[in-house]
Design a protein around this motif. Sequence first.
Motif, PDB file in Angstrom:
ATOM      1  N   LYS A   1       0.821  -1.259   0.039  1.00 49.85           N
ATOM      2  CA  LYS A   1      -0.100  -0.086  -0.107  1.00 49.85           C
ATOM      3  C   LYS A   1       0.867   1.391   0.045  1.00 49.85           C
ATOM      4  O   LYS A   1       0.222   2.335  -0.286  1.00 49.85           O
ATOM      5  CB  LYS A   1      -0.807  -0.137   1.690  1.00 49.85           C
ATOM      6  N   SER A   2       1.794   1.263  -0.175  1.00 52.45           N
ATOM      7  CA  SER A   2       3.352   2.320   0.607  1.00 52.45           C
ATOM      8  C   SER A   2       4.679   2.174  -0.158  1.00 52.45           C
ATOM      9  O   SER A   2       4.714   1.034   0.769  1.00 52.45           O
ATOM     10  CB  SER A   2       2.734   3.247   2.066  1.00 52.45           C
ATOM     11  N   THR A   3       5.064   2.415  -0.853  1.00 50.27           N
ATOM     12  CA  THR A   3       6.486   2.287  -0.986  1.00 50.27           C
ATOM     13  C   THR A   3       7.748   3.399  -0.412  1.00 50.27           C
ATOM     14  O   THR A   3       6.805   4.673  -0.587  1.00 50.27           O
ATOM     15  CB  THR A   3       7.025   1.870  -2.444  1.00 50.27           C
ATOM     16  N   HIS A   4       8.538   3.232  -0.244  1.00 45.56           N
ATOM     17  CA  HIS A   4       9.531   4.513   0.438  1.00 45.56           C
ATOM     18  C   HIS A   4       9.801   4.809  -0.460  1.00 45.56           C
ATOM     19  O   HIS A   4      10.844   3.588  -1.956  1.00 45.56           O
ATOM     20  CB  HIS A   4      10.952   3.883   1.334  1.00 45.56           C
ATOM     21  N   ALA A   5      10.193   5.779  -1.307  1.00 45.99           N
ATOM     22  CA  ALA A   5      11.009   6.133  -2.285  1.00 45.99           C
ATOM     23  C   ALA A   5      12.151   5.805  -2.448  1.00 45.99           C
ATOM     24  O   ALA A   5      12.599   5.522  -3.848  1.00 45.99           O
ATOM     25  CB  ALA A   5      10.843   7.974  -1.897  1.00 45.99           C
ATOM     26  N   PRO A   6      13.329   6.058  -1.603  1.00 41.55           N
ATOM     27  CA  PRO A   6      14.647   5.574  -1.859  1.00 41.55           C
ATOM     28  C   PRO A   6      14.480   3.951  -2.359  1.00 41.55           C
ATOM     29  O   PRO A   6      15.483   3.152  -3.156  1.00 41.55           O
ATOM     30  CB  PRO A   6      15.180   6.005  -0.549  1.00 41.55           C
ATOM     31  N   ALA A   7      13.545   3.321  -1.768  1.00 43.54           N
ATOM     32  CA  ALA A   7      13.985   1.615  -1.594  1.00 43.54           C
ATOM     33  C   ALA A   7      13.642   1.480  -3.408  1.00 43.54           C
ATOM     34  O   ALA A   7      14.209   0.642  -4.004  1.00 43.54           O
ATOM     35  CB  ALA A   7      13.452   1.235  -0.365  1.00 43.54           C
TER      36      ALA A   7
END
Length: 324
Positions: free
Chosen positions: A1-7
Amino acid sequence: KSTHAPALAGKCLACHTPHAGDQPHGLIKPQLELCGTCHQPIIEAVKAAKVKHTPLEKQGCSACHLPHVSAAGEHLLAKAVPELCLGCHKASAPTFVKKHVGYPVATSRCTDCHDPHGGKQQGMLYERVHSPVAKSMCGACHEPPVAGRPMTLKKTGVELCRSCHNDKLKGFLSQRRVHAPVLSADGCLHCHSPHASKDVGLLRSNGVAVCGECHADTLARQRTAATKHEPVEKGECNKCHLPHGGDAPLYLRGGDTIELCGICHDWQKHSTHPIGPKRIDPRNKNLSMQCLRCHRAHGTEYKHMLPLPTATALCTQCHQDYKR
């Protein structure tokens, strides 16, 4: 549902050292300091909070957030709210029940009232609290709590808010033009939080987010504009527009764009270009020359918010003698 931008971008080294270090999980800095690299306003608020969130104090951001992806919640939350909060705060505890005046809030969104990063108010309530909430007067808006019954409002939409804010609503509704959300099924709750908020006027979020729900095209135009209009950039839409309604088109404050723009752009009142109600626009004899005949307040792809690529292209629309 959400992803960390750097990852998502594969930038592992933005957070981790590839060889060895002093921090757990190979982090390049202590957790709060590292997260503050991108999320500085939040981390500054955490440090400044008078009422601290204990898990955040002890564990850092990972007390509630996952570092890479989350299948359960937005903002990388390990679980969705309120499930996440109820992992520590038992809704059946006597103190919890008393603080919520006996209302069944276990299925409510805790972050509508409480700042999960800490704050100045007791109970980590947001800085601005609706008066009935601050006084534990939930019954002003809700039916009395009954076991097994969900929280129920006494009235809906504008009629609920009218109970306390009748004079304000009468003023809004007496305007020649009324902003559509005021008359919607949600009424005031379309834009305002009924409980608490970080933002002035108990807005549900900042102006960019609230106004952008309906005016996404306007904000998208601003993002790509060559020259940014500062009030739009900051979400201060109400510097130019009345949020509830008004007599002027587009709910503009005062109705006279020359005077309105002149609040910030004083030089314009002394411009050598003729503007004002007696100066007729040669392109349309029904209109007078004013700021919006040459500029677009929400930006364009050209500098100075002009509707055409150069000043020459714009000026020669009226000054045909100079056209080549």
